[in-house]
Design a protein around this motif. Structure first.
Motif, short mmCIF file in Angstrom:
data_model
loop_
_atom_site.label_atom_id
_atom_site.label_comp_id
_atom_site.label_asym_id
_atom_site.label_seq_id
_atom_site.Cartn_x
_atom_site.Cartn_y
_atom_site.Cartn_z
N PHE A 105 0.83 -1.21 0.00
CA PHE A 105 0.00 0.00 0.00
C PHE A 105 0.86 1.26 0.00
O PHE A 105 0.50 2.26 -0.62
N GLY A 106 2.00 1.21 0.66
CA GLY A 106 2.94 2.33 0.61
C GLY A 106 3.46 2.55 -0.80
O GLY A 106 3.57 3.69 -1.26
N PHE A 107 3.74 1.45 -1.49
CA PHE A 107 4.22 1.54 -2.87
C PHE A 107 3.14 2.14 -3.77
O PHE A 107 3.43 2.97 -4.64
N LEU A 108 1.90 1.73 -3.55
CA LEU A 108 0.77 2.33 -4.28
C LEU A 108 0.66 3.82 -3.97
O LEU A 108 0.45 4.63 -4.89
N ALA A 109 0.83 4.18 -2.72
CA ALA A 109 0.78 5.60 -2.34
C ALA A 109 1.86 6.39 -3.09
O ALA A 109 1.60 7.50 -3.56
N GLY A 110 3.05 5.81 -3.20
CA GLY A 110 4.11 6.46 -3.96
C GLY A 110 3.72 6.67 -5.41
O GLY A 110 4.00 7.72 -5.99
N MET A 111 3.07 5.68 -5.99
CA MET A 111 2.62 5.81 -7.38
C MET A 111 1.58 6.92 -7.52
O MET A 111 1.59 7.66 -8.50
N LEU A 112 0.71 7.02 -6.53
CA LEU A 112 -0.30 8.09 -6.57
C LEU A 112 0.34 9.46 -6.45
O LEU A 112 -0.09 10.41 -7.10
N VAL A 113 1.41 9.56 -5.65
CA VAL A 113 2.15 10.83 -5.57
C VAL A 113 2.80 11.14 -6.92
O VAL A 113 2.79 12.29 -7.37
N PHE A 114 3.33 10.12 -7.58
CA PHE A 114 3.91 10.33 -8.91
C PHE A 114 2.85 10.84 -9.89
O PHE A 114 3.12 11.77 -10.66
N ILE A 115 1.68 10.23 -9.86
CA ILE A 115 0.60 10.69 -10.75
C ILE A 115 0.29 12.15 -10.47
O ILE A 115 0.14 12.96 -11.40
N TRP A 116 0.23 12.52 -9.19
CA TRP A 116 -0.02 13.91 -8.82
C TRP A 116 1.07 14.81 -9.39
O TRP A 116 0.80 15.88 -9.92
N ASN A 117 2.32 14.36 -9.28
CA ASN A 117 3.44 15.14 -9.80
C ASN A 117 3.41 15.24 -11.32
O ASN A 117 3.81 16.26 -11.89
#
Length: 125
Positions: A105-117
């Protein structure tokens, strides 16, 4: 390379070396039980970190933002915990599975931050 691009590419290289070493170990031992770990290291580690590195290299103004640094640390910590705990899990220690799930889930959260970026680039494309 600077900033998040550099950090992600260094991380990608580390993942590549670890993934290749694990692959060689599996081939030499004829024990392929860690194939899922190897795949996660090579795809989630080497490949994704390389893609993030080149994105931030192509868009240095985004790679210099605090959210890019946050992305790196979320992705790096959760990714290392994910593949390490997956290795232990596949060696028979089932008690570590909640940590593996949390890291996923942390890895998914990182991906979501990338999408935001990446959204500013996607909006102008």
């Amino acid at each position: 390379m600077k900033g998040a691009a550099r950090q992600f590419f260094i991380l990608a290289i580390a993942y590549a070396v670890v993934g290749m070493a694990l692959g060689i170990y599996m081939a030499a031992s004829h024990n392929h039980a860690q194939m899922p770990t190897h795949a996660h290291i090579m795809v989630a580690g080497w490949l994704m970190s390389s893609v993030f590195a080149f994105f931030y290299h192509l868009f240095p103004e985004i790679g210099a933002r605090p959210m890019a640094r946050a992305h790196f640390w979320i992705q790096a910590v959760s990714g290392v915990v994910l593949v390490s705990s997956l290795f232990v899990l596949l060696n028979g220690t089932e008690a570590i599975e909640p940590l593996t799930a949390l890291a996923s889930f942390g890895f998914l959260a990182g991906m979501l931050v990338f999408i935001w970026n990446a959204l500013p680039v996607l909006r102008t494309a």
